[in-house]
Design a protein around this motif. Structure first.
Motif, PDB file in Angstrom:
ATOM      1  N   LYS A 241       0.836  -1.218   0.000  1.00  8.23           N
ATOM      2  CA  LYS A 241       0.000   0.000   0.000  1.00  8.23           C
ATOM      3  C   LYS A 241       0.862   1.256   0.000  1.00  8.23           C
ATOM      4  CE  LYS A 241      -4.261  -1.651   2.094  1.00  8.23           C
ATOM      5  NZ  LYS A 241      -4.431  -2.428   3.319  1.00  8.23           N
ATOM      6  N   VAL A 242       1.903   1.249   0.849  1.00 10.28           N
ATOM      7  CA  VAL A 242       2.826   2.386   0.909  1.00 10.28           C
ATOM      8  C   VAL A 242       3.445   2.609  -0.468  1.00 10.28           C
ATOM      9  CG1 VAL A 242       5.040   3.190   1.856  1.00 10.28           C
ATOM     10  CG2 VAL A 242       3.340   2.170   3.370  1.00 10.28           C
ATOM     11  N   MET A 243       3.900   1.527  -1.106  1.00  6.37           N
ATOM     12  CA  MET A 243       4.542   1.646  -2.414  1.00  6.37           C
ATOM     13  C   MET A 243       3.571   2.117  -3.491  1.00  6.37           C
ATOM     14  SD  MET A 243       7.734   1.230  -2.149  1.00  6.37           S
ATOM     15  CE  MET A 243       8.185   1.057  -3.881  1.00  6.37           C
ATOM     16  N   LYS A 244       2.301   1.716  -3.381  1.00  8.99           N
ATOM     17  CA  LYS A 244       1.308   2.192  -4.352  1.00  8.99           C
ATOM     18  C   LYS A 244       1.131   3.696  -4.238  1.00  8.99           C
ATOM     19  CE  LYS A 244      -1.367  -1.927  -5.334  1.00  8.99           C
ATOM     20  NZ  LYS A 244      -2.236  -2.923  -4.682  1.00  8.99           N
ATOM     21  N   ARG A 245       1.092   4.192  -2.997  1.00  3.40           N
ATOM     22  CA  ARG A 245       0.965   5.652  -2.809  1.00  3.40           C
ATOM     23  C   ARG A 245       2.188   6.367  -3.389  1.00  3.40           C
ATOM     24  NH1 ARG A 245      -1.099   4.243   2.360  1.00  3.40           N
ATOM     25  NH2 ARG A 245       0.870   4.806   3.379  1.00  3.40           N
ATOM     26  N   ILE A 246       3.354   5.784  -3.186  1.00  5.87           N
ATOM     27  CA  ILE A 246       4.589   6.396  -3.687  1.00  5.87           C
ATOM     28  C   ILE A 246       4.608   6.390  -5.217  1.00  5.87           C
ATOM     29  CG2 ILE A 246       7.093   6.065  -3.837  1.00  5.87           C
ATOM     30  CD1 ILE A 246       6.936   5.187  -0.855  1.00  5.87           C
ATOM     31  N   SER A 247       4.185   5.280  -5.824  1.00  2.00           N
ATOM     32  CA  SER A 247       4.187   5.236  -7.292  1.00  2.00           C
ATOM     33  C   SER A 247       3.185   6.238  -7.855  1.00  2.00           C
ATOM     34  CB  SER A 247       3.918   3.822  -7.817  1.00  2.00           C
ATOM     35  OG  SER A 247       2.579   3.453  -7.610  1.00  2.00           O
ATOM     36  N   ASN A 248       2.068   6.456  -7.162  1.00  3.22           N
ATOM     37  CA  ASN A 248       1.122   7.490  -7.591  1.00  3.22           C
ATOM     38  C   ASN A 248       1.737   8.875  -7.481  1.00  3.22           C
ATOM     39  OD1 ASN A 248      -0.857   5.619  -8.147  1.00  3.22           O
ATOM     40  ND2 ASN A 248      -1.826   5.797  -6.146  1.00  3.22           N
ATOM     41  N   HIS A 249       2.456   9.090  -6.398  1.00  5.50           N
ATOM     42  CA  HIS A 249       3.127  10.377  -6.175  1.00  5.50           C
ATOM     43  C   HIS A 249       4.086  10.689  -7.323  1.00  5.50           C
ATOM     44  CE1 HIS A 249       5.310  13.593  -4.092  1.00  5.50           C
ATOM     45  NE2 HIS A 249       6.409  12.983  -4.480  1.00  5.50           N
ATOM     46  N   PHE A 250       4.840   9.684  -7.746  1.00  2.00           N
ATOM     47  CA  PHE A 250       5.824   9.877  -8.820  1.00  2.00           C
ATOM     48  C   PHE A 250       5.222   9.638 -10.201  1.00  2.00           C
ATOM     49  CE2 PHE A 250       9.085   8.749  -5.480  1.00  2.00           C
ATOM     50  CZ  PHE A 250       9.660  10.004  -5.456  1.00  2.00           C
ATOM     51  N   ASP A 251       3.974   9.213 -10.232  1.00  2.00           N
ATOM     52  CA  ASP A 251       3.302   8.889 -11.491  1.00  2.00           C
ATOM     53  C   ASP A 251       4.117   7.897 -12.318  1.00  2.00           C
ATOM     54  OD1 ASP A 251       1.407   8.893 -13.480  1.00  2.00           O
ATOM     55  OD2 ASP A 251       2.246  10.633 -14.499  1.00  2.00           O
ATOM     56  N   CYS A 252       4.489   6.799 -11.695  1.00  2.00           N
ATOM     57  CA  CYS A 252       5.185   5.767 -12.457  1.00  2.00           C
ATOM     58  C   CYS A 252       4.591   4.403 -12.133  1.00  2.00           C
ATOM     59  CB  CYS A 252       6.686   5.792 -12.194  1.00  2.00           C
ATOM     60  SG  CYS A 252       7.139   5.432 -10.521  1.00  2.00           S
TER      61      CYS A 252
ATOM     62  N   SER B 285       8.697   4.658   6.632  1.00  2.00           N
ATOM     63  CA  SER B 285       7.813   5.800   6.429  1.00  2.00           C
ATOM     64  C   SER B 285       7.812   6.116   4.947  1.00  2.00           C
ATOM     65  CB  SER B 285       8.291   7.004   7.241  1.00  2.00           C
ATOM     66  OG  SER B 285       9.273   7.716   6.521  1.00  2.00           O
ATOM     67  N   GLU B 286       6.655   6.547   4.482  1.00  2.00           N
ATOM     68  CA  GLU B 286       6.501   6.876   3.062  1.00  2.00           C
ATOM     69  C   GLU B 286       7.535   7.922   2.647  1.00  2.00           C
ATOM     70  OE1 GLU B 286       2.810   8.372   0.334  1.00  2.00           O
ATOM     71  OE2 GLU B 286       2.358   7.311   2.185  1.00  2.00           O
ATOM     72  N   GLN B 287       7.736   8.911   3.533  1.00  2.00           N
ATOM     73  CA  GLN B 287       8.681   9.997   3.281  1.00  2.00           C
ATOM     74  C   GLN B 287      10.095   9.457   3.061  1.00  2.00           C
ATOM     75  OE1 GLN B 287       7.639  13.113   2.921  1.00  2.00           O
ATOM     76  NE2 GLN B 287       9.706  13.736   2.409  1.00  2.00           N
ATOM     77  N   GLU B 288      10.523   8.552   3.937  1.00  2.00           N
ATOM     78  CA  GLU B 288      11.876   7.975   3.842  1.00  2.00           C
ATOM     79  C   GLU B 288      12.063   7.253   2.507  1.00  2.00           C
ATOM     80  OE1 GLU B 288      13.573   6.398   8.086  1.00  2.00           O
ATOM     81  OE2 GLU B 288      11.881   5.308   7.241  1.00  2.00           O
ATOM     82  N   VAL B 289      11.056   6.442   2.158  1.00  2.00           N
ATOM     83  CA  VAL B 289      11.163   5.661   0.926  1.00  2.00           C
ATOM     84  C   VAL B 289      11.211   6.600  -0.269  1.00  2.00           C
ATOM     85  CG1 VAL B 289      10.096   3.902  -0.534  1.00  2.00           C
ATOM     86  CG2 VAL B 289      10.022   3.668   1.941  1.00  2.00           C
ATOM     87  N   ARG B 290      10.364   7.639  -0.244  1.00  2.00           N
ATOM     88  CA  ARG B 290      10.344   8.598  -1.359  1.00  2.00           C
ATOM     89  C   ARG B 290      11.699   9.268  -1.544  1.00  2.00           C
ATOM     90  NH1 ARG B 290       5.043  12.333  -1.632  1.00  2.00           N
ATOM     91  NH2 ARG B 290       5.235  12.224   0.548  1.00  2.00           N
ATOM     92  N   GLN B 291      12.282   9.701  -0.422  1.00  2.00           N
ATOM     93  CA  GLN B 291      13.595  10.368  -0.502  1.00  2.00           C
ATOM     94  C   GLN B 291      14.646   9.413  -1.040  1.00  2.00           C
ATOM     95  OE1 GLN B 291      13.864  11.696   3.573  1.00  2.00           O
ATOM     96  NE2 GLN B 291      13.199  13.760   3.052  1.00  2.00           N
ATOM     97  N   MET B 292      14.595   8.173  -0.591  1.00  8.53           N
ATOM     98  CA  MET B 292      15.569   7.180  -1.020  1.00  8.53           C
ATOM     99  C   MET B 292      15.431   6.921  -2.517  1.00  8.53           C
ATOM    100  SD  MET B 292      17.960   5.556   0.647  1.00  8.53           S
ATOM    101  CE  MET B 292      17.897   4.647   2.148  1.00  8.53           C
ATOM    102  N   ILE B 293      14.194   6.841  -3.006  1.00 10.02           N
ATOM    103  CA  ILE B 293      13.955   6.608  -4.437  1.00 10.02           C
ATOM    104  C   ILE B 293      14.474   7.800  -5.234  1.00 10.02           C
ATOM    105  CG2 ILE B 293      12.152   6.464  -6.203  1.00 10.02           C
ATOM    106  CD1 ILE B 293      10.565   4.737  -4.158  1.00 10.02           C
TER     107      ILE B 293
END
Length: 129
Positions: free
Chosen positions: A25-36, A115-123
């Motif tokens: 679920k966290v990763m789905k939100r992140i992929s939506n954020h980055f639109d990928c 945390s979603e934030q941590e994963v996003r920054q790392m990506i």
């Protein structure tokens, strides 16, 4: 140049190897954020069959599904999908697991629960956006 514009689709894929629905679920939100695109896999072998489709990407590997010994699955992903940056989520808090993962070529390690934030920054740092 389409460099810094938000809202543009990124040219790389996101993948996760886990059996943890919360993490998906966290990763789905992140992929939506980055639109990928996000591809979900339950085993490293499944990811590897799919990894050649995209030239470039970030794959999150959940250590709890990796077979032992010696992080063999992680090593396989790093070796067989060289265009993918690997973000590893260690099974334990032991420092040597992280050291080993980084030694094998993981781009980074984050402890669960992430945390979603941590994963996003790392990506973002993995792909340089």
């Amino acid at each position: 140049s389409r460099g810094g514009q938000r809202g543009k689709q990124m040219d790389y894929g996101l993948a996760i190897v886990t059996q943890d629905r919360g993490l998906e679920k966290v990763m789905k939100r992140i992929s939506n954020h980055f639109d990928c695109n996000l591809s979900l896999h339950e085993k490293c072998e499944d990811f590897l069959k799919d990894s050649g489709v995209r030239k470039l990407g970030v794959v999150v590997v959940d250590g709890s599904i990796c077979s032992q010994p010696r992080l063999m699955d992680l090593q396989m992903v790093v070796n067989e999908a060289p265009a993918w940056q690997v973000l590893y989520l260690p099974r334990t808090n032991k420092k040597n697991e992280i050291k080993e993962a980084m030694g094998l070529g993981a781009f980074g390690c984050l402890h669960k629960p992430v945390s979603e934030q941590e994963v996003r920054q790392m990506i973002q740092s993995a792909v340089g956006v």
